[in-house]
Design a protein around this motif. Structure first.
Motif, mmCIF file in Angstrom:
data_model
loop_
_atom_site.group_PDB
_atom_site.id
_atom_site.type_symbol
_atom_site.label_atom_id
_atom_site.label_comp_id
_atom_site.label_asym_id
_atom_site.label_seq_id
_atom_site.Cartn_x
_atom_site.Cartn_y
_atom_site.Cartn_z
ATOM 1 N N ALA A 1 1.139 -0.876 0.303
ATOM 2 C CA ALA A 1 0.043 -0.012 -0.052
ATOM 3 C C ALA A 1 0.831 1.253 -0.535
ATOM 4 C CB ALA A 1 -0.731 -0.449 1.029
ATOM 5 N N ARG A 2 2.248 1.197 0.550
ATOM 6 C CA ARG A 2 3.380 1.815 0.088
ATOM 7 C C ARG A 2 3.062 3.075 -1.084
ATOM 8 N NH1 ARG A 2 8.535 1.376 3.732
ATOM 9 N NH2 ARG A 2 8.459 3.339 2.626
ATOM 10 N N PHE A 3 3.062 2.255 -1.789
ATOM 11 C CA PHE A 3 3.456 2.327 -3.581
ATOM 12 C C PHE A 3 2.402 3.331 -3.721
ATOM 13 C CE2 PHE A 3 6.901 -1.082 -1.941
ATOM 14 C CZ PHE A 3 7.377 0.180 -1.941
ATOM 15 N N ASN A 4 0.982 2.971 -3.487
ATOM 16 C CA ASN A 4 0.084 4.291 -4.033
ATOM 17 C C ASN A 4 -0.123 5.158 -3.866
ATOM 18 O OD1 ASN A 4 -1.488 0.980 -5.007
ATOM 19 N ND2 ASN A 4 -2.322 0.870 -2.281
ATOM 20 N N PHE A 5 -0.755 5.949 -4.953
ATOM 21 C CA PHE A 5 0.100 7.353 -4.792
ATOM 22 C C PHE A 5 -1.295 7.620 -3.832
ATOM 23 C CE2 PHE A 5 -3.568 6.801 -7.481
ATOM 24 C CZ PHE A 5 -3.275 8.738 -8.532
ATOM 25 N N ARG A 6 -2.633 7.316 -3.916
ATOM 26 C CA ARG A 6 -3.776 7.539 -3.126
ATOM 27 C C ARG A 6 -4.384 6.392 -2.554
ATOM 28 N NH1 ARG A 6 -6.005 12.440 -2.951
ATOM 29 N NH2 ARG A 6 -5.215 14.146 -3.796
ATOM 30 N N MET B 1 6.604 0.978 -9.843
ATOM 31 C CA MET B 1 7.202 0.064 -8.734
ATOM 32 C C MET B 1 6.224 -1.254 -8.211
ATOM 33 S SD MET B 1 8.628 0.013 -5.557
ATOM 34 C CE MET B 1 10.419 1.064 -5.715
ATOM 35 N N ASN B 2 4.385 -0.445 -8.302
ATOM 36 C CA ASN B 2 3.520 -1.386 -7.582
ATOM 37 C C ASN B 2 2.209 -1.962 -9.294
ATOM 38 O OD1 ASN B 2 2.585 -2.307 -5.018
ATOM 39 N ND2 ASN B 2 1.093 -1.061 -4.974
ATOM 40 N N VAL B 3 2.992 -1.898 -10.069
ATOM 41 C CA VAL B 3 1.727 -2.117 -11.320
ATOM 42 C C VAL B 3 1.466 -1.788 -11.430
ATOM 43 C CG1 VAL B 3 2.266 -3.806 -13.093
ATOM 44 C CG2 VAL B 3 4.388 -4.342 -11.417
ATOM 45 N N GLY B 4 0.821 -0.802 -11.255
ATOM 46 C CA GLY B 4 -0.490 0.192 -10.552
ATOM 47 C C GLY B 4 -0.717 0.861 -9.160
ATOM 48 N N GLY B 5 -1.272 1.588 -9.171
ATOM 49 C CA GLY B 5 -1.560 2.467 -7.872
ATOM 50 C C GLY B 5 -1.562 3.832 -8.167
ATOM 51 N N ASN B 6 -1.015 4.268 -9.388
ATOM 52 C CA ASN B 6 -0.460 5.296 -8.828
ATOM 53 C C ASN B 6 -1.035 6.390 -10.137
ATOM 54 O OD1 ASN B 6 0.323 4.391 -11.691
ATOM 55 N ND2 ASN B 6 2.321 4.903 -11.308
ATOM 56 N N LEU B 7 -2.587 6.130 -10.597
ATOM 57 C CA LEU B 7 -2.811 6.795 -11.114
ATOM 58 C C LEU B 7 -4.765 6.188 -11.404
ATOM 59 C CD1 LEU B 7 -3.639 5.663 -14.401
ATOM 60 C CD2 LEU B 7 -1.331 6.046 -15.084
ATOM 61 N N PHE B 8 -5.360 7.576 -11.418
ATOM 62 C CA PHE B 8 -6.946 7.147 -11.789
ATOM 63 C C PHE B 8 -7.272 6.915 -13.348
ATOM 64 C CE2 PHE B 8 -6.834 10.603 -7.952
ATOM 65 C CZ PHE B 8 -7.275 9.769 -7.004
ATOM 66 N N GLN B 9 -8.254 5.825 -13.521
ATOM 67 C CA GLN B 9 -8.512 5.404 -15.090
ATOM 68 C C GLN B 9 -10.367 5.379 -14.699
ATOM 69 O OE1 GLN B 9 -8.769 6.183 -17.701
ATOM 70 N NE2 GLN B 9 -6.811 5.991 -18.002
ATOM 71 N N SER B 10 -10.734 5.698 -15.722
ATOM 72 C CA SER B 10 -12.337 5.335 -16.161
ATOM 73 C C SER B 10 -12.139 3.664 -16.408
ATOM 74 C CB SER B 10 -13.058 5.957 -17.425
ATOM 75 O OG SER B 10 -14.759 5.436 -17.491
ATOM 76 N N PHE B 11 -13.551 3.380 -15.577
ATOM 77 C CA PHE B 11 -14.222 1.901 -15.559
ATOM 78 C C PHE B 11 -14.781 1.696 -17.118
ATOM 79 C CE2 PHE B 11 -15.103 -1.986 -13.305
ATOM 80 C CZ PHE B 11 -14.501 -2.684 -14.260
ATOM 81 N N HIS C 1 -17.402 7.240 -12.323
ATOM 82 C CA HIS C 1 -16.981 6.161 -13.292
ATOM 83 C C HIS C 1 -15.460 5.689 -12.909
ATOM 84 C CE1 HIS C 1 -20.808 4.961 -12.595
ATOM 85 N NE2 HIS C 1 -21.311 5.435 -14.273
ATOM 86 N N VAL C 2 -14.702 6.737 -11.998
ATOM 87 C CA VAL C 2 -13.586 6.965 -12.239
ATOM 88 C C VAL C 2 -12.910 5.903 -10.731
ATOM 89 C CG1 VAL C 2 -11.614 8.427 -12.239
ATOM 90 C CG2 VAL C 2 -12.807 8.727 -13.922
ATOM 91 N N PHE C 3 -11.975 5.663 -11.275
ATOM 92 C CA PHE C 3 -11.472 4.968 -10.115
ATOM 93 C C PHE C 3 -9.347 5.020 -9.453
ATOM 94 C CE2 PHE C 3 -15.558 2.995 -10.802
ATOM 95 C CZ PHE C 3 -15.825 3.084 -9.599
ATOM 96 N N ARG C 4 -9.167 4.629 -9.407
ATOM 97 C CA ARG C 4 -7.401 4.220 -8.738
ATOM 98 C C ARG C 4 -7.342 2.861 -9.596
ATOM 99 N NH1 ARG C 4 -5.111 2.467 -3.381
ATOM 100 N NH2 ARG C 4 -6.368 0.417 -4.480
ATOM 101 N N VAL C 5 -6.462 2.975 -10.217
ATOM 102 C CA VAL C 5 -6.064 2.155 -11.065
ATOM 103 C C VAL C 5 -5.607 1.246 -10.074
ATOM 104 C CG1 VAL C 5 -4.866 0.562 -12.796
ATOM 105 C CG2 VAL C 5 -5.668 2.730 -13.503
#
Length: 238
Positions: free
Chosen positions: A17-22, A132-142, A173-177
Motif C-alpha cells: 500500500a505504501r506505493f499507492n499514490f492515494r 513499481m507497484n504495477v499500478g496504484g499511481n493514477l486514476f482511470q475510468s472503468f 466511474h473513475v477509480f484508482r488503478v
C-alpha cells in the motif's frame, strides 16, 4: 464491516500500500494516517472512537510499556496511528519472479509467461498498470471503450467512484488503478468484486478498457504472467 456487514466496495490488499499514490478505490485519502483514522471511526467499518481505543489499550501493560519505550509521550492517538502506519509501510512483497526477471535473470520466467508479458505490453495494459507497484499511481475510468456499468446493471453509489469525492461529472466511474502485485492471491477482482477468477478479470479489462479481441489462450498467457508478480514477505513466498 462491523458484525460482518458487507462493505460498499471490495477491500484491496494492504500489501505494498505504501506505493499507492492515494488510498481507497475513489482516492479519497492522500496518506495512510488519514485513511486509518477514517476507517477506525467509521460506524460501519470499525466504529470505535479514539478515547475508547486509547482506554482499551491502556488496560494492556505490554502496550503501555512498549509505547512508553518508543514514544516520549507514551500511548496517544497520534502515536497509535504512527505505529500502525509504520507497520503498514513494512508490508512490502519484493522479489517476485518478475522482479528477478527484470534484474536480469532470464530464466525466472517460462516461455509462456514471457509471451504473456509481451501481450500485456503489446495490448497496452501497461498504460495504466505501471511503475513499481504495477499500478496504484493514477486514476482511470472503468469502461473506456464499453459501458461496463450499463451491461452489469444495478448501479450503486459506490460505482460512481471518484465522483463521490469530487462531485465532478468527469469523475463518474473513475477509480484508482489497482496494483497487480500478488494479484493471483487477491480474488475477487474490481471495486465490486464481480470477477472471481483472474482470467475473468482480464477478459473484462480487454473488453471494456481496450476494446480489442483476445483469444482464450492469449488471456491464459497474460494470467500466467500476472502470477509471476507474487512476491515474498519477510523472505518467504506468499
Amino acid at each position: 464491516g462491523i458484525n460482518g456487514a458487507p462493505t460498499p466496495v471490495n477491500t484491496p490488499t494492504v500489501f505494498n500500500a505504501r506505493f499507492n499514490f492515494r488510498f481507497n478505490w475513489n482516492g479519497e485519502f492522500e496518506n495512510l494516517a488519514d485513511h486509518l483514522d477514517a476507517l477506525m471511526t467509521n460506524p460501519k467499518t470499525m466504529g470505535i472512537q479514539w478515547p475508547e481505543a486509547i482506554q482499551s489499550l491502556q488496560q494492556i501493560p505490554e502496550y503501555v510499556r512498549s509505547f512508553d519505550r518508543i514514544y516520549p509521550d507514551g500511548l496517544t492517538q497520534f502515536n497509535i496511528k504512527d505505529a500502525i502506519v509504520a507497520y503498514e509501510l513494512s508490508l512490502t512483497t519484493p522479489n517476485a519472479r518478475f522482479d528477478r526477471f527484470l534484474r536480469g535473470d532470464k530464466q525466472a520466467l517460462t516461455a509462456s509467461e514471457k509471451e504473456g508479458y509481451q501481450l500485456f505490453k503489446g495490448y497496452g495494459c501497461i498504460s495504466c498498470h505501471q511503475g513499481m507497484n504495477v499500478g496504484g499511481n493514477l486514476f482511470q475510468s472503468f469502461g473506456i471503450i464499453g459501458n461496463y456499468f450499463t451491461d452489469r446493471g444495478q448501479i450503486a453509489t459506490a460505482d460512481l467512484g471518484r465522483f463521490n469525492v469530487t462531485q465532478h461529472k468527469a469523475d463518474r466511474h473513475v477509480f484508482r488503478v489497482p496494483s497487480l502485485r500478488n494479484v493471483a492471491l487477491t480474488p475477487p477482482y474490481f471495486h465490486d468484486g464481480s470477477a472471481q477468477k483472474l482470467e475473468n478479470a482480464i477478459a473484462i479489462m480487454v473488453k471494456y478498457q481496450l476494446g480489442r479481441p483476445l483469444e482464450k489462450e492469449q488471456i491464459e498467457r497474460i494470467a500466467e504472467f500476472l502470477r509471476t508478480l507474487t512476491g515474498e514477505y519477510r523472505g518467504k513466498p506468499l
